[in-house]
Scaffold this motif. Structure first.
Motif, PDB file in Angstrom:
ATOM      1  N   ASN A  47      -2.324  10.612  -4.029  1.00 19.92           N
ATOM      2  CA  ASN A  47      -2.227   9.441  -4.895  1.00 19.92           C
ATOM      3  C   ASN A  47      -2.118   8.190  -4.031  1.00 19.92           C
ATOM      4  O   ASN A  47      -1.298   8.127  -3.110  1.00 19.92           O
ATOM      5  CB  ASN A  47      -1.014   9.546  -5.819  1.00 19.92           C
ATOM      6  CG  ASN A  47      -1.144  10.679  -6.822  1.00 19.92           C
ATOM      7  OD1 ASN A  47      -2.244  10.964  -7.284  1.00 19.92           O
ATOM      8  ND2 ASN A  47      -0.046  11.320  -7.149  1.00 19.92           N
ATOM      9  N   GLU A  48      -2.951   7.215  -4.350  1.00 22.60           N
ATOM     10  CA  GLU A  48      -3.031   6.004  -3.545  1.00 22.60           C
ATOM     11  C   GLU A  48      -2.827   4.795  -4.456  1.00 22.60           C
ATOM     12  O   GLU A  48      -3.366   4.736  -5.564  1.00 22.60           O
ATOM     13  CB  GLU A  48      -4.406   5.948  -2.869  1.00 22.60           C
ATOM     14  CG  GLU A  48      -4.538   4.964  -1.734  1.00 22.60           C
ATOM     15  CD  GLU A  48      -5.902   5.074  -1.069  1.00 22.60           C
ATOM     16  OE1 GLU A  48      -6.050   4.630   0.075  1.00 22.60           O
ATOM     17  OE2 GLU A  48      -6.847   5.609  -1.707  1.00 22.60           O
ATOM     18  N   TYR A  49      -2.027   3.833  -3.999  1.00 20.06           N
ATOM     19  CA  TYR A  49      -1.715   2.669  -4.822  1.00 20.06           C
ATOM     20  C   TYR A  49      -1.869   1.398  -3.973  1.00 20.06           C
ATOM     21  O   TYR A  49      -1.430   1.349  -2.824  1.00 20.06           O
ATOM     22  CB  TYR A  49      -0.264   2.699  -5.329  1.00 20.06           C
ATOM     23  CG  TYR A  49       0.176   3.987  -5.990  1.00 20.06           C
ATOM     24  CD1 TYR A  49       0.271   4.086  -7.373  1.00 20.06           C
ATOM     25  CD2 TYR A  49       0.519   5.105  -5.228  1.00 20.06           C
ATOM     26  CE1 TYR A  49       0.699   5.256  -7.990  1.00 20.06           C
ATOM     27  CE2 TYR A  49       0.942   6.284  -5.828  1.00 20.06           C
ATOM     28  CZ  TYR A  49       1.028   6.358  -7.207  1.00 20.06           C
ATOM     29  OH  TYR A  49       1.455   7.513  -7.812  1.00 20.06           O
ATOM     30  N   ARG A  50      -2.455   0.367  -4.578  1.00 20.69           N
ATOM     31  CA  ARG A  50      -2.494  -0.956  -3.962  1.00 20.69           C
ATOM     32  C   ARG A  50      -1.982  -1.961  -4.990  1.00 20.69           C
ATOM     33  O   ARG A  50      -2.470  -1.995  -6.128  1.00 20.69           O
ATOM     34  CB  ARG A  50      -3.914  -1.321  -3.519  1.00 20.69           C
ATOM     35  CG  ARG A  50      -4.454  -0.404  -2.413  1.00 20.69           C
ATOM     36  CD  ARG A  50      -5.827  -0.847  -1.926  1.00 20.69           C
ATOM     37  NE  ARG A  50      -6.381   0.112  -0.983  1.00 20.69           N
ATOM     38  CZ  ARG A  50      -6.113   0.129   0.324  1.00 20.69           C
ATOM     39  NH1 ARG A  50      -5.293  -0.792   0.829  1.00 20.69           N
ATOM     40  NH2 ARG A  50      -6.662   1.025   1.119  1.00 20.69           N
ATOM     41  N   TYR A 110       0.862  -1.180   0.000  1.00 21.48           N
ATOM     42  CA  TYR A 110       0.000   0.000   0.000  1.00 21.48           C
ATOM     43  C   TYR A 110       0.898   1.229   0.000  1.00 21.48           C
ATOM     44  O   TYR A 110       1.804   1.348   0.831  1.00 21.48           O
ATOM     45  CB  TYR A 110      -0.895  -0.009   1.241  1.00 21.48           C
ATOM     46  CG  TYR A 110      -1.799   1.201   1.389  1.00 21.48           C
ATOM     47  CD1 TYR A 110      -2.718   1.524   0.403  1.00 21.48           C
ATOM     48  CD2 TYR A 110      -1.742   2.005   2.525  1.00 21.48           C
ATOM     49  CE1 TYR A 110      -3.556   2.626   0.551  1.00 21.48           C
ATOM     50  CE2 TYR A 110      -2.576   3.100   2.684  1.00 21.48           C
ATOM     51  CZ  TYR A 110      -3.487   3.402   1.693  1.00 21.48           C
ATOM     52  OH  TYR A 110      -4.306   4.494   1.827  1.00 21.48           O
ATOM     53  N   PRO A 116      -0.700   0.916 -10.884  1.00 19.10           N
ATOM     54  CA  PRO A 116      -2.011   1.562 -11.078  1.00 19.10           C
ATOM     55  C   PRO A 116      -2.292   2.547  -9.948  1.00 19.10           C
ATOM     56  O   PRO A 116      -2.133   2.228  -8.773  1.00 19.10           O
ATOM     57  CB  PRO A 116      -2.993   0.381 -11.042  1.00 19.10           C
ATOM     58  CG  PRO A 116      -2.161  -0.820 -11.389  1.00 19.10           C
ATOM     59  CD  PRO A 116      -0.807  -0.547 -10.827  1.00 19.10           C
ATOM     60  N   ARG A 117      -2.722   3.744 -10.334  1.00 22.48           N
ATOM     61  CA  ARG A 117      -2.889   4.823  -9.356  1.00 22.48           C
ATOM     62  C   ARG A 117      -4.351   5.206  -9.193  1.00 22.48           C
ATOM     63  O   ARG A 117      -5.110   5.240 -10.148  1.00 22.48           O
ATOM     64  CB  ARG A 117      -2.083   6.044  -9.796  1.00 22.48           C
ATOM     65  CG  ARG A 117      -2.190   7.237  -8.864  1.00 22.48           C
ATOM     66  CD  ARG A 117      -1.313   8.382  -9.345  1.00 22.48           C
ATOM     67  NE  ARG A 117      -1.783   8.922 -10.611  1.00 22.48           N
ATOM     68  CZ  ARG A 117      -1.116   9.811 -11.344  1.00 22.48           C
ATOM     69  NH1 ARG A 117       0.073  10.235 -10.940  1.00 22.48           N
ATOM     70  NH2 ARG A 117      -1.611  10.260 -12.479  1.00 22.48           N
ATOM     71  N   ASN A 118      -4.698   5.525  -7.964  1.00 21.38           N
ATOM     72  CA  ASN A 118      -6.017   6.058  -7.657  1.00 21.38           C
ATOM     73  C   ASN A 118      -5.828   7.422  -7.004  1.00 21.38           C
ATOM     74  O   ASN A 118      -5.225   7.523  -5.936  1.00 21.38           O
ATOM     75  CB  ASN A 118      -6.769   5.109  -6.713  1.00 21.38           C
ATOM     76  CG  ASN A 118      -8.095   5.704  -6.256  1.00 21.38           C
ATOM     77  OD1 ASN A 118      -8.821   6.287  -7.055  1.00 21.38           O
ATOM     78  ND2 ASN A 118      -8.397   5.560  -4.968  1.00 21.38           N
ATOM     79  N   SER A 119      -6.297   8.484  -7.639  1.00 25.30           N
ATOM     80  CA  SER A 119      -6.143   9.839  -7.095  1.00 25.30           C
ATOM     81  C   SER A 119      -7.396  10.234  -6.328  1.00 25.30           C
ATOM     82  O   SER A 119      -8.520  10.016  -6.793  1.00 25.30           O
ATOM     83  CB  SER A 119      -5.884  10.850  -8.221  1.00 25.30           C
ATOM     84  OG  SER A 119      -4.635  10.592  -8.823  1.00 25.30           O
ATOM     85  N   ARG A 120      -7.164  10.817  -5.144  1.00 25.32           N
ATOM     86  CA  ARG A 120      -8.269  11.256  -4.301  1.00 25.32           C
ATOM     87  C   ARG A 120      -7.997  12.674  -3.821  1.00 25.32           C
ATOM     88  O   ARG A 120      -6.842  13.092  -3.709  1.00 25.32           O
ATOM     89  CB  ARG A 120      -8.419  10.328  -3.089  1.00 25.32           C
ATOM     90  CG  ARG A 120      -8.612   8.873  -3.455  1.00 25.32           C
ATOM     91  CD  ARG A 120      -8.438   7.959  -2.261  1.00 25.32           C
ATOM     92  NE  ARG A 120      -9.364   8.273  -1.182  1.00 25.32           N
ATOM     93  CZ  ARG A 120      -9.338   7.669   0.000  1.00 25.32           C
ATOM     94  NH1 ARG A 120      -8.428   6.739   0.259  1.00 25.32           N
ATOM     95  NH2 ARG A 120     -10.204   7.996   0.936  1.00 25.32           N
TER      96      ARG A 120
END
Length: 393
Positions: A137-140, A104, A125-129
């Protein structure tokens, strides 16, 4: 049993500053390892305070199960506001790797993580919040043995700006250099030091910004057992040797001390052979026992080991001279190298017997030389991110 990690970082202070504005925090939970890199706004004392507060707050909250939203909100509400820019500012990266291989990553305004697998860059793969008007930027993702992840403060990509490079060291160029060094190095500390040294050279050894490189390498667990000192009673010889020799085939074992080595030799029935090679006049030669990776003298060797480990902890390890000393074939360098580069958990087996050769018998054991060295070794190895246990006999 899953994976664990090898962690190391190196910071360069902005030229003329005594304190670094970047802060790295390394934490352990029952099933994961966490590395936090915070970069305080500006430089010097103010930046150091901001980054230290940020890393400590994030670390404490993460360990207590707080959500990302709660962490960011607490940072925004807690950090002092700059009187000039009217913002409370500290960037950060948080990397958590679980023993299961799950990972994470959270980034706020720091350069992106460099993820290297099998000698090549890997995109995540990135998830922006958006949390409290801040883009996070959050990554799993999943990691596996051999992977390397590099976190950085923005001093790395600013290296060389207006000097050797017009626009600094671009992320792609830095990442390519990291991949090249990954193929050449065997440990997190050497990779972090190589990248830091390159930044220092681009700054012409006068860094224009605080610069930090933090490396987490995914590896199998590497337990090291170190025995030093004879038990308080000879009746304890069998117990200390049994515990010292416990564990699977992956355990590496070190004996520090002539009396300790003789006990191991006697209890195992294996011959003790002393080397006649004096590679360092200040450090007694090593010895050999079949099945034991390293056998050295006691107090003098441990004292030099501790000096090397403290140099590493205080970030002096970036110099080529440090690695040259670490690679020397004397007992102290060999022990220090094993603890720094080939150890994830250190188990110390310590005898309580008083050795009149180097200690006043009138002193209680806890004031003795060996005890003092063991306590310092435990603390220093812990600061390096190693899991440390001590058993006394």
């Amino acid at each position: 049993m899953g994976v664990t990690v090898d962690v190391a970082y190196k910071s360069l202070n902005k030229f003329s500053e005594i304190l670094c504005g970047d802060k790295v925090e390394i934490l352990h939970t029952g099933d994961s390892n966490i590395m936090i890199l915070a970069d305080g706004m500006g430089s010097g004392v103010k930046a150091n305070i901001l980054s230290t507060m940020t890393s400590k707050i994030l670390g404490t909250m993460f360990l207590n199960g707080a959500t990302l939203e709660e962490c960011v909100e607490t940072i925004v509400e807690t950090l002092p506001v700059c009187q000039v820019r009217q913002v409370a500012y500290s960037t950060f990266s948080i990397l958590q790797v679980f023993n299961s291989g799950e990972a994470y990553l959270v980034e706020f305004d720091n350069p992106g993580c460099i993820f290297i697998r099998n000698g090549s860059l890997v995109s995540i793969p990135r998830n922006s919040r958006v949390i409290r008007d801040k883009q996070i930027n959050e990554y799993r993702f999943h990691v596996k043995k051999g992977d390397a992840l590099v976190l950085m403060s923005d001093g790395t990509i600013h290296a060389g700006v207006g000097q050797l490079l017009n626009f600094g060291w671009q992320w792609d160029e830095l990442a390519a250099y990291a991949v090249k060094q990954y193929r050449l190095t065997v440990s997190a500390v050497r990779l972090a030091s190589a990248l830091s040294r390159a930044c220092d050279e681009l700054y012409q050894f006068r860094p224009g910004d605080d610069t930090t490189v933090a490396v987490m390498r995914v590896i199998d667990r590497k337990p090291v057992h170190l025995m030093t000192g004879p038990p308080k009673s000879q009746d304890g010889d069998e117990e200390i040797v049994r515990d010292f020799l416990s564990g699977d085939d992956g355990v590496k074992r070190i004996v520090c001390g002539g009396t300790s080595a003789n006990i191991v030799s006697r209890m195992t029935g294996k011959k003790l052979d002393v080397s006649l090679d004096y590679n360092d006049p200040d450090i007694p030669p090593i010895a050999f026992i079949d099945g034991i990776e390293l056998v050295t003298e006691g107090v003098l060797t441990l004292n030099r080991v501790l000096q090397l480990l403290k140099r590493y902890v205080t970030n002096e390890s970036v110099s080529e001279e440090f690695f040259l000393e670490l690679d020397r074939q004397n007992g102290a360098s060999m022990v220090a190298k094993m603890i720094i580069e080939d150890c994830t958990e250190l188990h110390l087996y310590v005898g309580r017997a008083i050795n009149s050769a180097y200690q006043n018998p009138g002193l209680p054991f806890d004031l003795g030389i060996r005890q003092n060295l063991v306590e310092q070794l435990k603390q220093t190895a812990g600061e390096m991110g190693k899991k440390v246990t001590v058993a006394y006999y």
